[in-house]
Design an enzyme around this catalytic site. Structure first.
Site, mmCIF file in Angstrom:
data_model
loop_
_atom_site.group_PDB
_atom_site.id
_atom_site.type_symbol
_atom_site.label_atom_id
_atom_site.label_comp_id
_atom_site.label_asym_id
_atom_site.label_seq_id
_atom_site.Cartn_x
_atom_site.Cartn_y
_atom_site.Cartn_z
ATOM 1 N N LYS A 60 2.333 -0.624 4.234
ATOM 2 C CA LYS A 60 1.333 -0.086 3.308
ATOM 3 C C LYS A 60 1.585 -0.672 1.927
ATOM 4 C CE LYS A 60 1.229 4.236 1.520
ATOM 5 N NZ LYS A 60 0.905 3.998 0.083
ATOM 6 N N ARG A 92 -5.792 1.768 -1.111
ATOM 7 C CA ARG A 92 -6.582 1.631 -2.327
ATOM 8 C C ARG A 92 -7.271 2.934 -2.727
ATOM 9 N NH1 ARG A 92 -9.720 1.851 -5.572
ATOM 10 N NH2 ARG A 92 -10.869 0.295 -6.760
ATOM 11 N N LYS A 93 -7.360 3.864 -1.786
ATOM 12 C CA LYS A 93 -8.046 5.146 -2.032
ATOM 13 C C LYS A 93 -9.386 4.930 -2.724
ATOM 14 C CE LYS A 93 -3.840 7.954 -2.025
ATOM 15 N NZ LYS A 93 -2.753 6.934 -2.061
ATOM 16 N N PHE A 94 -10.235 4.160 -2.051
ATOM 17 C CA PHE A 94 -11.601 3.938 -2.532
ATOM 18 C C PHE A 94 -12.301 5.285 -2.642
ATOM 19 C CE2 PHE A 94 -10.510 -0.057 -0.410
ATOM 20 C CZ PHE A 94 -10.943 -0.994 -1.339
ATOM 21 N N ALA A 95 -13.217 5.399 -3.617
ATOM 22 C CA ALA A 95 -13.903 6.685 -3.788
ATOM 23 C C ALA A 95 -15.337 6.527 -4.294
ATOM 24 C CB ALA A 95 -13.120 7.564 -4.759
ATOM 25 N N ILE A 97 -19.387 4.902 -4.618
ATOM 26 C CA ILE A 97 -20.518 4.837 -3.700
ATOM 27 C C ILE A 97 -20.355 3.607 -2.795
ATOM 28 C CG2 ILE A 97 -22.044 6.061 -5.282
ATOM 29 C CD1 ILE A 97 -23.304 3.312 -5.975
ATOM 30 N N TYR A 220 8.160 16.715 0.146
ATOM 31 C CA TYR A 220 8.613 16.027 1.352
ATOM 32 C C TYR A 220 8.892 16.981 2.505
ATOM 33 C CZ TYR A 220 9.299 11.854 -1.509
ATOM 34 O OH TYR A 220 9.117 10.783 -2.334
HETATM 35 O O1 S5P Z 1 -1.324 12.488 -0.188
HETATM 36 C C1 S5P Z 1 -0.793 11.404 -0.263
HETATM 37 C C2 S5P Z 1 -1.421 10.234 0.188
HETATM 38 C C3 S5P Z 1 -0.747 9.032 0.106
HETATM 39 S S1 S5P Z 1 -1.475 7.665 0.836
HETATM 40 N N1 S5P Z 1 0.455 11.299 -0.776
HETATM 41 C C4 S5P Z 1 1.127 10.098 -0.875
HETATM 42 O O2 S5P Z 1 2.281 10.102 -1.333
HETATM 43 N N2 S5P Z 1 0.512 8.928 -0.461
HETATM 44 C C5 S5P Z 1 1.188 7.607 -0.607
HETATM 45 O O3 S5P Z 1 2.372 7.607 0.179
HETATM 46 C C6 S5P Z 1 1.603 7.251 -2.038
HETATM 47 O O4 S5P Z 1 0.598 6.472 -2.648
HETATM 48 C C7 S5P Z 1 2.905 6.460 -1.831
HETATM 49 O O5 S5P Z 1 2.629 5.078 -1.690
HETATM 50 C C8 S5P Z 1 3.458 6.969 -0.513
HETATM 51 C C9 S5P Z 1 4.597 7.970 -0.628
HETATM 52 O O6 S5P Z 1 5.733 7.391 -1.173
HETATM 53 P P1 S5P Z 1 7.133 8.174 -1.250
HETATM 54 O O7 S5P Z 1 7.995 7.268 -2.056
HETATM 55 O O8 S5P Z 1 6.899 9.489 -1.894
HETATM 56 O O9 S5P Z 1 7.633 8.313 0.189
#
Ligand code: S5P
Length: 264
Positions: A60, A92-95, A97, A220
């Protein structure tokens, strides 16, 4: 092990070639880990990928985090990921239109030319998925959209009502690969799986072998628990790239996720 044996109901119910590809890669690697490669230079990205590529199933990226981004180096980086048998996922989390999102897949980063998966919020309505799919088509490629159904960060605005609206709209759309769920809370993942059914993927960030609170509102949960609750891929950033030994950490996440899949 055959992907159909490891994945059972998910394999049988899945209708998207990209999902089948992911399940096969995960079996070859014995890993349900997507590395969140949140590094800021090309050199750090190469070092990280070389260290952990054999223990992960997907890579990713946040392409706009890279300070010294360069088209040729990026192409080399993607080629290395492909050599290592990885799906490439631009988060990229497009949002916007549909027509703007389609164009944002191009531009200087040209995400449509190298990504297999991208994330999108459904806040602007369902046409965003068609826009993103049209962009891959413009590059004669196939890709899948992961819709944000839940988030891992505290205080996020994706309430249960929003989640179910996203799932309802995304479940039957062939351009939707699956959903992002909140890996920091196994109960949320379980609820999401009930809503989603067996056909689509659920990928979960907010996962770390050290559970609890992370930086700036991140939370986490445990990787094994997330997969047992219905996650098909654990997205791990700091747990791997922040570890003293990223290769050993990636291996530990791979083992926890693979064990959970076989038990599930
Ligand atoms: O809700 C979300 C969605 C995403 S995609 N929470 C997130 O943390 N992410 C992504 O997951 C965030 O952009 C980052 O790249 C990754 C988490 O990273 P970490 O270092 O906290 O494990």
């Amino acid at each position: 092990m055959e992907a159909s044996d490891a994945w059972k109901v998910r394999w049988d119910a899945s209708t998207l070639p990209m999902a089948k590809t992911f399940m096969q890669v995960a079996c070859r690697k014995q890993s349900l880990v997507c590395l969140a490669a949140d590094r800021y230079t090309m050199a750090e990205l190469f070092d990280l990928l070389e260290a952990v590529g054999s223990s992960i199933a997907a890579l990713k990226t946040h392409v706009d985090l890279v300070d010294d981004w360069d088209q040729t180096e990026w192409a080399r980086f993607c080629a290395l990921a492909q050599e290592m048998d990885l799906l490439i996922f631009e988060d990229r989390k497009f949002a916007d239109i549909g027509k703007i999102s389609r164009k944002q897949m191009g531009g200087i980063y040209n995400i449509q030319a190298w990504s297999d998966l991208v994330t999108a919020h459904l806040i602007s309505g369902p046409d965003i998925v068609d826009g993103l799919q049209a962009a891959w088509k413009d590059s004669s490629r196939e890709g899948g959209v992961l819709l944000l159904a839940q988030m891992s960060s505290r205080g996020n605005l994706l309430n249960p009502n929003y989640t179910s609206t996203v799932v309802e709209a995304g479940r039957s759309h062939p351009g939707v690969f699956g959903f992002i769920g909140n890996g920091s809370d196994a109960d949320s993942v379980r609820e999401l799986r009930t809503m989603v059914g067996d056909e689509k993927m659920i990928w979960t960030p907010g996962v770390n072998l050290a559970t609890g609170d992370g930086e700036m509102g991140q939370r986490y949960g445990d990787p094994y628990e997330a997969v047992m609750a219905g996650s098909d891929c654990i997205i791990v950033g700091s747990g791997i790239h922040g570890a003293k030994d990223p290769a050993a950490a990636a291996k530990a996440y791979a083992e926890a996720s693979w064990k959970a899949l076989l038990e599930r």
